[in-house]
Design a protein around this motif. Structure first.
Motif, mmCIF file in Angstrom:
data_model
loop_
_atom_site.group_PDB
_atom_site.id
_atom_site.type_symbol
_atom_site.label_atom_id
_atom_site.label_comp_id
_atom_site.label_asym_id
_atom_site.label_seq_id
_atom_site.Cartn_x
_atom_site.Cartn_y
_atom_site.Cartn_z
ATOM 1 N N TRP A 158 0.841 -1.206 0.000
ATOM 2 C CA TRP A 158 0.000 0.000 0.000
ATOM 3 C C TRP A 158 0.871 1.249 0.000
ATOM 4 N N LEU A 159 1.902 1.251 0.856
ATOM 5 C CA LEU A 159 2.786 2.407 0.943
ATOM 6 C C LEU A 159 3.549 2.605 -0.360
ATOM 7 N N ARG A 160 4.004 1.509 -0.961
ATOM 8 C CA ARG A 160 4.716 1.630 -2.233
ATOM 9 C C ARG A 160 3.807 2.202 -3.322
ATOM 10 N N ALA A 161 2.536 1.847 -3.288
ATOM 11 C CA ALA A 161 1.580 2.381 -4.264
ATOM 12 C C ALA A 161 1.403 3.889 -4.085
ATOM 13 N N VAL A 162 1.414 4.357 -2.823
ATOM 14 C CA VAL A 162 1.321 5.797 -2.561
ATOM 15 C C VAL A 162 2.520 6.507 -3.189
ATOM 16 N N TYR A 163 3.717 5.968 -2.947
ATOM 17 C CA TYR A 163 4.917 6.553 -3.531
ATOM 18 C C TYR A 163 4.893 6.470 -5.062
ATOM 19 N N VAL A 216 10.658 0.449 2.242
ATOM 20 C CA VAL A 216 9.818 0.891 1.128
ATOM 21 C C VAL A 216 10.258 2.267 0.651
ATOM 22 N N GLN A 217 10.558 3.132 1.590
ATOM 23 C CA GLN A 217 10.963 4.495 1.230
ATOM 24 C C GLN A 217 12.292 4.500 0.470
ATOM 25 N N GLY A 218 13.212 3.625 0.872
ATOM 26 C CA GLY A 218 14.497 3.561 0.187
ATOM 27 C C GLY A 218 14.352 3.197 -1.277
ATOM 28 N N LEU A 219 13.511 2.209 -1.584
ATOM 29 C CA LEU A 219 13.306 1.830 -2.981
ATOM 30 C C LEU A 219 12.521 2.914 -3.732
ATOM 31 N N ALA A 220 11.616 3.598 -3.020
ATOM 32 C CA ALA A 220 10.885 4.696 -3.655
ATOM 33 C C ALA A 220 11.848 5.823 -4.022
ATOM 34 N N LEU A 221 12.844 6.066 -3.156
ATOM 35 C CA LEU A 221 13.851 7.076 -3.457
ATOM 36 C C LEU A 221 14.655 6.682 -4.693
ATOM 37 N N ALA A 222 15.004 5.408 -4.800
ATOM 38 C CA ALA A 222 15.739 4.931 -5.973
ATOM 39 C C ALA A 222 14.929 5.145 -7.247
ATOM 40 N N ALA A 223 13.622 4.862 -7.190
ATOM 41 C CA ALA A 223 12.756 5.056 -8.356
ATOM 42 C C ALA A 223 12.638 6.533 -8.707
ATOM 43 N N ASP A 224 12.549 7.375 -7.687
ATOM 44 C CA ASP A 224 12.438 8.814 -7.916
ATOM 45 C C ASP A 224 13.718 9.357 -8.544
#
Length: 302
Positions: A162-167, A221-229
């Motif tokens: 769910w959190l990854r979907a938000v990011y 989750v935030q770390g991978l979201a940062l990588a995607a960003d």
């Protein structure tokens, strides 16, 4: 005879492309950086040009894509649209951040998009810090998590996805939620924490371990979201996909890896090519993280 301001000339050319069909509905229009490169103007001028088109309803922001040509005709002229209020300001700021990133959001920029004065915004939102908090709150409140599952592992897996979907919908959230030591008092974000803690409630973990478990999963989750960003930003800055970038830099990597200093690393890629996929990495890391939590819970129960 006074000359037309550059931003109006740029807006007129982009308007022509949209109205003529050269830019089809849904097709991405030049970003502010692209406008700067094409017309040789300052970033502020490019921003004003695109803001004119937004005010006319000719373009719209699409999360994860950018600013695209609108499907519908122009909106009502300035002053005839919906009344200015906090919800409208926050929605506009979210759309702007989705399209251009959090650094693009400022009280002045949001006011320009809304075709109003910056001071008019301050009557509803006291400043950018509060605006970003409200934006994060809106993003966290978009879609509910639903009931907490009975088993802790099912619950944590659901929470992570769910959190990854938000990011994924709002990549700028990785910057807005960056601080663990200085969290903001946002009810929807705190509801997420409460949900995760409820999922851990029957595990026998002590309170501090429950909080550390929640923060560890959140950080993963935030770390991978940062990588995607960062990859999305690199794509925007260079125009190269990750595959194209690796192909261009492959000779340098080959020269370093074959020098004999990294034998294990070189042997890994000697026969089979490795392609880094963030989705695959997410699944791998999530399983290993949950496996580690399972061991901790088993040790606590024992």
């Amino acid at each position: 005879m006074p000359t037309e301001p550059p931003y109006l000339r740029i807006a007129a050319e982009l308007r022509r492309r949209i109205v003529s069909g050269e830019l089809a509905p849904g097709e991405r229009v030049p970003s502010t950086r692209a406008v700067v490169r094409e017309w040789g103007v300052a970033m502020a001028t490019a921003t004003k040009a695109l803001s004119v088109l937004r005010a006319e309803g000719l373009v719209r922001a699409v999360p994860g894509v950018g600013t695209v040509a609108a499907e519908r005709g122009p909106r009502l002229a300035a002053g005839e649209g919906p009344a200015l209020n906090r919800d409208r300001i926050v929605r506009t700021a979210v759309e702007l951040a989705d399209a251009e990133g959090l650094p693009a959001v400022s009280m002045r920029r949001v006011a320009t998009v809304l075709a109003t004065s910056t001071m008019a915004l301050y009557r509803h939102v006291p400043g950018k810090a509060e605006l970003v908090r409200l934006m994060s709150e809106a993003a966290f409140g978009e879609r509910p998590l639903g009931p907490v599952p009975r088993h802790w592992r099912t619950g944590l897996e659901l929470a992570a996805r769910w959190l990854r979907a938000v990011y994924g919908r709002h990549p700028w959230m990785v910057q807005a939620m960056a601080s663990f030591t200085r969290p903001t008092a946002s009810p929807h974000a705190m509801s997420y924490t409460e949900w995760v803690l409820r999922a851990l409630r029957g595990t026998g973990l002590p309170p501090h371990a429950m909080l550390h478990t929640h923060l560890t999963l959140f950080a993963y989750v935030q770390g991978l979201a940062l990588a995607a960003d960062m990859e999305a930003q690199a794509l925007q800055d260079t125009g190269l996909s990750d595959e194209e970038w690796m192909t261009r830099n492959e000779p340098q990597f080959e020269a370093v890896s074959t020098g004999g200093h990294f034998p294990v690393l070189h042997r890994l890629f000697e026969h089979d090519a490795f392609e880094l996929d963030l989705d695959v990495l997410f699944e791998f890391g999530l399983r290993r993280t949950l496996d580690g939590i399972a061991v901790m819970i088993g040790e606590t129960s024992a």
